[in-house]
Design an enzyme around this catalytic site. Structure first.
Site, short mmCIF file in Angstrom:
data_model
loop_
_atom_site.label_atom_id
_atom_site.label_comp_id
_atom_site.label_asym_id
_atom_site.label_seq_id
_atom_site.Cartn_x
_atom_site.Cartn_y
_atom_site.Cartn_z
N ASP A 24 -0.60 4.27 0.72
CA ASP A 24 -1.16 5.25 1.64
C ASP A 24 -0.47 5.13 2.99
O ASP A 24 0.10 4.10 3.32
CB ASP A 24 -2.68 5.10 1.79
CG ASP A 24 -3.10 3.78 2.45
OD1 ASP A 24 -2.50 2.74 2.13
OD2 ASP A 24 -4.03 3.81 3.29
N HIS A 44 0.83 -1.21 0.00
CA HIS A 44 0.00 0.00 0.00
C HIS A 44 0.87 1.26 0.00
O HIS A 44 1.92 1.30 0.64
CB HIS A 44 -1.01 0.01 1.14
CG HIS A 44 -0.45 -0.04 2.55
ND1 HIS A 44 -0.26 1.09 3.30
CD2 HIS A 44 -0.08 -1.07 3.33
CE1 HIS A 44 0.20 0.75 4.49
NE2 HIS A 44 0.33 -0.56 4.55
N SER A 65 -2.88 -6.23 11.73
CA SER A 65 -3.94 -6.71 10.84
C SER A 65 -3.74 -6.16 9.43
O SER A 65 -3.32 -5.02 9.25
CB SER A 65 -5.31 -6.24 11.34
OG SER A 65 -5.49 -6.56 12.69
N GLU A 73 -5.28 1.03 2.54
CA GLU A 73 -5.05 0.01 3.57
C GLU A 73 -5.26 0.58 4.96
O GLU A 73 -5.89 -0.05 5.82
CB GLU A 73 -3.63 -0.57 3.44
CG GLU A 73 -3.46 -1.91 4.18
CD GLU A 73 -3.20 -1.78 5.67
OE1 GLU A 73 -3.44 -2.76 6.40
OE2 GLU A 73 -2.78 -0.70 6.14
N HIS A 107 2.96 4.08 12.52
CA HIS A 107 1.79 4.81 13.04
C HIS A 107 2.17 5.81 14.15
O HIS A 107 1.31 6.48 14.69
CB HIS A 107 0.69 3.87 13.60
CG HIS A 107 0.09 2.97 12.56
ND1 HIS A 107 -1.15 2.39 12.71
CD2 HIS A 107 0.55 2.54 11.37
CE1 HIS A 107 -1.41 1.64 11.65
NE2 HIS A 107 -0.41 1.71 10.82
N THR A 161 -16.89 24.51 34.52
CA THR A 161 -17.70 23.61 35.33
C THR A 161 -18.91 23.16 34.53
O THR A 161 -19.96 23.80 34.55
CB THR A 161 -18.14 24.31 36.63
OG1 THR A 161 -18.64 25.60 36.30
CG2 THR A 161 -16.96 24.44 37.59
#
Ligand code: BES
Ligand code: MN
Ligand code: MN
Length: 457
Positions: A88, A86, A398, A152, A426, A314
């Protein structure tokens, strides 16, 4: 082979510079403001495949980001390897934690730093350069097909349809993927399984509007408190997941399989030190390798609600939200798990709030055979270039499309990845060792040669 290493040595600097060109394109699939860049990246991948020797390459439009399909058919009688990767990448934020720009690749201490350096541009591009080497030295042993997709990291939403519509065009004997990791350069390994994924989002609503926390607090349920309690109850005191039926389809490993898995070189102290944690954590009765490889998990990926700006406000908020994902192991089904989760989450919600559960993209777990010709071809290729037989391991990540290659195209996959678990994929400062990049390029032609030879019997 001498011709291969000569060619690679002569062109290795250019190979790296060409990878840098790809890494400079911020092809972030999750963020539509980068759609122009993802499209530009698909074109760049197409051009690189043509330059490397593909006969025809097409950028195929989809409802989302384009898929690049290319092929080099040398002899229909030879086996065909379908390479998947991939182009991306994940978003780069938080940007302030990068030591250099995520889309300004640099080499520091022998490591390429950039978003996508390892996941997956760096690994995907090794296959493009391996094609160039085989093609320019006249040593192609197999026909080649390439699917390089741009979605992906957002669940490959449109790739399944592409597979269904192109069954004939995608005919092959094996899928070869470099988008996983190995233990280390000293301990090469091949992942023989990937976990599945069920990704959920939950919203807990209390009062119909944000309230003054003094005027109403104490008499009206605070959705953040309720959501936190619900989330805390998803693991019991043994860190087992409490979602009813969650483990129903999990097949336990045999004692032999468990001990084989745990023979992989792994130093828990080193692992903890590297991550800056005093202790590890997880499901009671399992080792860290089992917890990340063969056991299903439930993780909070994000949680928000109420006031998080400067100073204090608050407020008793009307809503609280969380993103929750579950990693699944063989025999579990992502849709069934999503249903079980939804039923459970609704059931544990007290009636002072309402909850809404939605399902995001998911994917099914896979196990890849270790007794196949393709696995043996990969094993032999790695043994040749690393000087050591690779160890089979189970990966925790995955790649949802892998299950669909089997279901739609009837194809098995070999996960010949060259990343390392600490490549920060990541995360900020993603890296890929230059040595791994070159080693991957060196290994892939051996796979093709071995696969062709072993297929002939
Ligand atoms: N290349 C990774 C998956 C991976 C990483 C497998 C390391 C094994 C070892 C892939 O790009 C990825 O990040 N997949 C996502 C799933 C997707 C649906 C967003 C993941 O695993 O979270
Ligand atoms: Mn990847
Ligand atoms: Mn990824």
């Amino acid at each position: 082979m001498q011709a291969w290493s000569d060619y690679q040595n002569e062109h290795k600097d250019r190979f790296l510079q060409e990878l840098f060109e790809l890494l400079r394109i911020p092809s972030i699939s999750a963020n539509s403001s980068y759609n122009g860049d993802t499209a530009r990246c698909a074109e760049a991948v197409k051009q690189s495949l043509l330059n490397a020797g593909c006969d025809d390459v097409e950028v195929c439009a989809t409802a989302g980001h384009p898929i690049v399909f290319g092929q080099k058919i040398i002899d229909p009688a030879l086996p065909t390897v379908l390479t998947y990767g991939h182009y991306d990448v994940q978003p780069a934020d938080p940007l302030e934690l990068w030591t250099s720009g995520p889309f300004e690749p640099v080499v520091v201490d022998g490591k390429i730093y950039a978003r996508g350096a390892c996941d997956d541009k760096g690994q995907m591009f090794m296959h493009v350069k391996a094609l160039e080497i085989m093609s320019k030295t006249g040593t192609l042993a197999c026909n080649l097909k390439f699917i390089i997709e741009g979605e992906e990291e957002v669940g490959s939403t449109n790739l399944g349809k592409f597979l269904e519509e192109n069954v004939d065009r995608l005919k092959a004997d094996i899928v070869l993927v470099s988008d996983t990791s190995m233990i280390s350069m000293e301990h090469p390994s091949i992942e023989t399984g990937l976990r599945g994924l069920a990704y959920m989002e939950v919203e807990v609503t209390g009062p119909n509007r944000d309230l003054h926390s003094g005027v109403y607090g104490g008499a009206v349920a605070n959705p953040i408190t309720i959501l936190s309690q619900m989330i805390a109850s998803l693991h019991d005191e043994n860190n087992h997941i409490t979602v009813e039926g969650f483990y129903g389809d999990v097949v336990d490993l045999t004692d032999d399989e468990r001990s084989a898995l745990n023979t992989a070189p792994f130093d828990l102290q080193e692992y903890k030190d590297e991550l800056g944690v005093k202790n590890d954590w997880g499901e009671k009765g399992y080792t860290a390798l089992e917890r990340t490889g063969v056991r299903p998990t439930l993780e909070l990926n994000g949680i928000w609600g109420g006031y998080i700006g400067e100073g204090a406000k608050t407020v008793l908020p009307s809503k609280a939200n969380a993103k929750i994902s579950m990693r699944l192991v063989p025999n579990q089904n992502s849709h069934k798990i999503a249903e079980l989760f939804t039923a459970h989450f609704n059931k544990i919600a007290p009636d002072c709030v309402t909850v809404k559960v939605t399902e995001h993209h998911g994917g099914e777990p896979v196990v890849t055979p270790t007794n196949s010709i393709a696995y043996k071809a990969a094993e032999k290729a790695i043994a040749t270039t690393f000087g050591k037989d690779p160890i089979p391991t189970r990966g925790g990540g995955s790649i949802p499309i892998i299950a669909l290659f089997e279901r739609i195209l009837g194809l098995k996959t070999v996960l010949m990845g060259f990343g390392l678990d600490n490549d920060n994929i990541h995360s900020p400062n993603e890296k890929y060792d230059v040595v791994n990049f070159y080693k991957g390029i060196e290994t892939i032609p051996h796979f093709h040669k071995n696969f062709a030879e072993m297929s002939r019997g």
